[in-house]
Scaffold this motif. Structure first.
Motif, PDB file in Angstrom:
ATOM      1  N   GLN A 155      -4.947  -2.896   5.020  1.00  0.00           N
ATOM      2  CA  GLN A 155      -6.037  -2.638   5.957  1.00  0.00           C
ATOM      3  C   GLN A 155      -6.518  -1.195   5.942  1.00  0.00           C
ATOM      4  O   GLN A 155      -7.692  -0.930   6.212  1.00  0.00           O
ATOM      5  CB  GLN A 155      -5.606  -3.020   7.378  1.00  0.00           C
ATOM      6  CG  GLN A 155      -5.057  -4.422   7.504  1.00  0.00           C
ATOM      7  CD  GLN A 155      -6.029  -5.482   7.000  1.00  0.00           C
ATOM      8  OE1 GLN A 155      -7.143  -5.596   7.505  1.00  0.00           O
ATOM      9  NE2 GLN A 155      -5.609  -6.268   6.015  1.00  0.00           N
ATOM     10  N   LEU A 156      -5.635  -0.259   5.661  1.00  0.00           N
ATOM     11  CA  LEU A 156      -6.031   1.145   5.652  1.00  0.00           C
ATOM     12  C   LEU A 156      -6.302   1.659   4.242  1.00  0.00           C
ATOM     13  O   LEU A 156      -7.240   2.430   4.030  1.00  0.00           O
ATOM     14  CB  LEU A 156      -4.954   2.011   6.318  1.00  0.00           C
ATOM     15  CG  LEU A 156      -4.623   1.677   7.773  1.00  0.00           C
ATOM     16  CD1 LEU A 156      -3.718   2.750   8.362  1.00  0.00           C
ATOM     17  CD2 LEU A 156      -5.873   1.522   8.606  1.00  0.00           C
ATOM     18  N   LEU A 157      -5.479   1.244   3.290  1.00  0.00           N
ATOM     19  CA  LEU A 157      -5.662   1.710   1.919  1.00  0.00           C
ATOM     20  C   LEU A 157      -6.480   0.739   1.075  1.00  0.00           C
ATOM     21  O   LEU A 157      -6.919   1.086  -0.017  1.00  0.00           O
ATOM     22  CB  LEU A 157      -4.311   1.961   1.253  1.00  0.00           C
ATOM     23  CG  LEU A 157      -3.412   2.977   1.958  1.00  0.00           C
ATOM     24  CD1 LEU A 157      -2.158   3.241   1.130  1.00  0.00           C
ATOM     25  CD2 LEU A 157      -4.158   4.280   2.213  1.00  0.00           C
ATOM     26  N   GLY A 158      -6.666  -0.476   1.579  1.00  0.00           N
ATOM     27  CA  GLY A 158      -7.543  -1.423   0.893  1.00  0.00           C
ATOM     28  C   GLY A 158      -6.960  -2.110  -0.320  1.00  0.00           C
ATOM     29  O   GLY A 158      -7.711  -2.643  -1.147  1.00  0.00           O
ATOM     30  N   LEU A 159      -5.647  -2.136  -0.460  1.00  0.00           N
ATOM     31  CA  LEU A 159      -5.063  -2.829  -1.607  1.00  0.00           C
ATOM     32  C   LEU A 159      -5.221  -4.340  -1.441  1.00  0.00           C
ATOM     33  O   LEU A 159      -5.083  -4.869  -0.336  1.00  0.00           O
ATOM     34  CB  LEU A 159      -3.571  -2.503  -1.735  1.00  0.00           C
ATOM     35  CG  LEU A 159      -3.185  -1.425  -2.747  1.00  0.00           C
ATOM     36  CD1 LEU A 159      -3.737  -0.080  -2.310  1.00  0.00           C
ATOM     37  CD2 LEU A 159      -1.675  -1.355  -2.904  1.00  0.00           C
ATOM     38  N   PRO A 160      -5.522  -5.062  -2.521  1.00  0.00           N
ATOM     39  CA  PRO A 160      -5.509  -6.522  -2.456  1.00  0.00           C
ATOM     40  C   PRO A 160      -4.107  -7.004  -2.071  1.00  0.00           C
ATOM     41  O   PRO A 160      -3.110  -6.329  -2.353  1.00  0.00           O
ATOM     42  CB  PRO A 160      -5.861  -6.946  -3.888  1.00  0.00           C
ATOM     43  CG  PRO A 160      -6.556  -5.767  -4.478  1.00  0.00           C
ATOM     44  CD  PRO A 160      -5.901  -4.559  -3.858  1.00  0.00           C
ATOM     45  N   TYR A 161      -4.054  -8.171  -1.474  1.00  0.00           N
ATOM     46  CA  TYR A 161      -2.756  -8.683  -1.037  1.00  0.00           C
ATOM     47  C   TYR A 161      -1.791  -8.833  -2.213  1.00  0.00           C
ATOM     48  O   TYR A 161      -0.585  -8.622  -2.066  1.00  0.00           O
ATOM     49  CB  TYR A 161      -2.928 -10.020  -0.314  1.00  0.00           C
ATOM     50  CG  TYR A 161      -3.448  -9.876   1.100  1.00  0.00           C
ATOM     51  CD1 TYR A 161      -2.574  -9.660   2.153  1.00  0.00           C
ATOM     52  CD2 TYR A 161      -4.806  -9.933   1.371  1.00  0.00           C
ATOM     53  CE1 TYR A 161      -3.033  -9.509   3.450  1.00  0.00           C
ATOM     54  CE2 TYR A 161      -5.287  -9.787   2.661  1.00  0.00           C
ATOM     55  CZ  TYR A 161      -4.394  -9.572   3.694  1.00  0.00           C
ATOM     56  OH  TYR A 161      -4.863  -9.417   4.979  1.00  0.00           O
ATOM     57  N   GLU A 163      -1.543  -6.961  -4.896  1.00  0.00           N
ATOM     58  CA  GLU A 163      -0.976  -5.665  -5.261  1.00  0.00           C
ATOM     59  C   GLU A 163       0.001  -5.182  -4.185  1.00  0.00           C
ATOM     60  O   GLU A 163       1.037  -4.592  -4.505  1.00  0.00           O
ATOM     61  CB  GLU A 163      -2.093  -4.647  -5.460  1.00  0.00           C
ATOM     62  CG  GLU A 163      -2.937  -4.910  -6.693  1.00  0.00           C
ATOM     63  CD  GLU A 163      -3.952  -3.819  -6.956  1.00  0.00           C
ATOM     64  OE1 GLU A 163      -3.952  -2.809  -6.215  1.00  0.00           O
ATOM     65  OE2 GLU A 163      -4.748  -3.960  -7.899  1.00  0.00           O
ATOM     66  N   ALA A 164      -0.340  -5.429  -2.921  1.00  0.00           N
ATOM     67  CA  ALA A 164       0.573  -5.050  -1.836  1.00  0.00           C
ATOM     68  C   ALA A 164       1.878  -5.834  -1.942  1.00  0.00           C
ATOM     69  O   ALA A 164       2.964  -5.303  -1.691  1.00  0.00           O
ATOM     70  CB  ALA A 164      -0.085  -5.288  -0.482  1.00  0.00           C
ATOM     71  N   ALA A 165       1.775  -7.097  -2.324  1.00  0.00           N
ATOM     72  CA  ALA A 165       2.972  -7.926  -2.482  1.00  0.00           C
ATOM     73  C   ALA A 165       3.839  -7.409  -3.623  1.00  0.00           C
ATOM     74  O   ALA A 165       5.070  -7.341  -3.505  1.00  0.00           O
ATOM     75  CB  ALA A 165       2.565  -9.381  -2.736  1.00  0.00           C
ATOM     76  N   ALA A 166       3.192  -7.023  -4.732  1.00  0.00           N
ATOM     77  CA  ALA A 166       3.952  -6.486  -5.863  1.00  0.00           C
ATOM     78  C   ALA A 166       4.635  -5.183  -5.483  1.00  0.00           C
ATOM     79  O   ALA A 166       5.797  -4.942  -5.844  1.00  0.00           O
ATOM     80  CB  ALA A 166       3.012  -6.270  -7.052  1.00  0.00           C
ATOM     81  N   LEU A 167       3.931  -4.340  -4.748  1.00  0.00           N
ATOM     82  CA  LEU A 167       4.488  -3.064  -4.334  1.00  0.00           C
ATOM     83  C   LEU A 167       5.657  -3.248  -3.377  1.00  0.00           C
ATOM     84  O   LEU A 167       6.653  -2.529  -3.434  1.00  0.00           O
ATOM     85  CB  LEU A 167       3.398  -2.214  -3.670  1.00  0.00           C
ATOM     86  CG  LEU A 167       3.777  -0.820  -3.182  1.00  0.00           C
ATOM     87  CD1 LEU A 167       4.312   0.031  -4.335  1.00  0.00           C
ATOM     88  CD2 LEU A 167       2.569  -0.131  -2.561  1.00  0.00           C
ATOM     89  N   SER A 168       5.529  -4.246  -2.489  1.00  0.00           N
ATOM     90  CA  SER A 168       6.571  -4.496  -1.489  1.00  0.00           C
ATOM     91  C   SER A 168       7.638  -5.459  -1.975  1.00  0.00           C
ATOM     92  O   SER A 168       8.595  -5.746  -1.245  1.00  0.00           O
ATOM     93  CB  SER A 168       5.935  -5.056  -0.203  1.00  0.00           C
ATOM     94  OG  SER A 168       4.955  -4.176   0.302  1.00  0.00           O
ATOM     95  N   ASP A 169       7.460  -6.002  -3.182  1.00  0.00           N
ATOM     96  CA  ASP A 169       8.430  -6.923  -3.783  1.00  0.00           C
ATOM     97  C   ASP A 169       8.658  -8.149  -2.904  1.00  0.00           C
ATOM     98  O   ASP A 169       9.791  -8.486  -2.549  1.00  0.00           O
ATOM     99  CB  ASP A 169       9.761  -6.201  -4.051  1.00  0.00           C
ATOM    100  CG  ASP A 169      10.672  -7.012  -4.961  1.00  0.00           C
ATOM    101  OD1 ASP A 169      10.150  -7.835  -5.735  1.00  0.00           O
ATOM    102  OD2 ASP A 169      11.908  -6.825  -4.896  1.00  0.00           O
ATOM    103  N   CYS A 170       7.545  -8.802  -2.528  1.00  0.00           N
ATOM    104  CA  CYS A 170       7.636 -10.014  -1.723  1.00  0.00           C
ATOM    105  C   CYS A 170       6.440 -10.905  -2.044  1.00  0.00           C
ATOM    106  O   CYS A 170       5.471 -10.455  -2.657  1.00  0.00           O
ATOM    107  CB  CYS A 170       7.678  -9.672  -0.231  1.00  0.00           C
ATOM    108  SG  CYS A 170       6.155  -8.944   0.401  1.00  0.00           S
ATOM    109  N   PRO A 171       6.463 -12.199  -1.646  1.00  0.00           N
ATOM    110  CA  PRO A 171       5.343 -13.099  -1.924  1.00  0.00           C
ATOM    111  C   PRO A 171       4.070 -12.678  -1.182  1.00  0.00           C
ATOM    112  O   PRO A 171       4.132 -12.023  -0.133  1.00  0.00           O
ATOM    113  CB  PRO A 171       5.844 -14.459  -1.420  1.00  0.00           C
ATOM    114  CG  PRO A 171       7.330 -14.330  -1.386  1.00  0.00           C
ATOM    115  CD  PRO A 171       7.607 -12.901  -1.033  1.00  0.00           C
ATOM    116  N   ILE A 172       2.911 -13.082  -1.722  1.00  0.00           N
ATOM    117  CA  ILE A 172       1.638 -12.769  -1.086  1.00  0.00           C
ATOM    118  C   ILE A 172       1.588 -13.346   0.328  1.00  0.00           C
ATOM    119  O   ILE A 172       1.096 -12.703   1.259  1.00  0.00           O
ATOM    120  CB  ILE A 172       0.469 -13.322  -1.919  1.00  0.00           C
ATOM    121  CG1 ILE A 172       0.388 -12.611  -3.267  1.00  0.00           C
ATOM    122  CG2 ILE A 172      -0.854 -13.171  -1.170  1.00  0.00           C
ATOM    123  CD1 ILE A 172      -0.717 -13.125  -4.164  1.00  0.00           C
TER     124      ILE A 172
END
Length: 204
Positions: A155-161, A163-172
């Motif tokens: 929501q603040l940095l605008g990453l697609p879900y 990419e955020a999932a990959a970064l956080s190592d969890c499912p979308i």
């Protein structure tokens, strides 16, 4: 800081991400101008991310600089398989985690007046549902870490879900759930703040 008078981060678009990744690859080859473009393009994103994720607002600038120093020292290993933004935020995530482990074993410093600067730097503008004057930093600080990170990334940095999932190592789906719960909690906190009487009214 590494680069003085840095501008706001570049608008997050696929073409902008491609340019930033290209700069990172060029910087890996020793292009000093590409290094400058890379740092300037992502400086604001790193500031926002670490400001919302670390427990000590006084450490924001140091963590941002540590992130870029780590990144520049690791550029020779960056191959462009992911966007440079996601790669850099993963480094920022490790920097924050290392900082939290370090601060856990020593007393926290007293709050200083410049905490307001960290809040201002992290404060998003034009985000639907939030007034610019709201100290979003303080509201986010009350969220569980995983929900806070998911909200900040998407929501603040605008990453697609994805990419955020990959970064956080969890499912979308997990990221979507965390964001939805974080948003619901923040809206509830905002509603409570709006309904609470001001000190002047309470004393009347």
């Amino acid at each position: 800081m590494i680069t003085p008078a840095l501008p706001l981060s570049y608008e997050r678009t696929p073409s902008a991400d491609e340019s930033i990744t290209a700069w990172a690859l060029a910087a890996r080859g020793g292009d000093s101008a590409a290094v400058d473009h890379f740092v300037r393009a992502l400086h604001r994103d790193v500031i926002r991310y670490v400001a919302h994720m670390c427990a000590d607002p006084q450490a924001v600038d140091d963590l941002a600089q540590d992130t870029f120093l780590r990144a520049l020292g690791s550029l020779h290993r960056f191959e462009g398989r992911s966007s440079a933004r996601v790669w850099l935020l993963a480094i920022a995530r490790r920097a924050v985690a290392d900082s939290l482990r370090y601060t856990a074993v020593r007393p926290r410093r007293a709050d200083l007046p410049d905490w307001e600067l960290a809040v201002e730097l992290a404060q998003p503008h034009g985000l639907p549902g939030f007034d610019d004057g709201v100290a979003l930093f303080e509201l986010l600080d009350g969220l569980p870490e995983e929900r806070r990170e998911a909200f900040v990334l998407t929501q603040l940095l605008g990453l697609p879900y994805a990419e955020a999932a990959a970064l956080s190592d969890c499912p979308i789906g997990t990221v979507r759930s965390r964001v939805a719960r974080a948003r619901a909690t923040l809206m509830a906190l905002l509603a409570e703040a709006e309904e609470a009487p001001t000190p002047a009214l309470a004393a009347a």
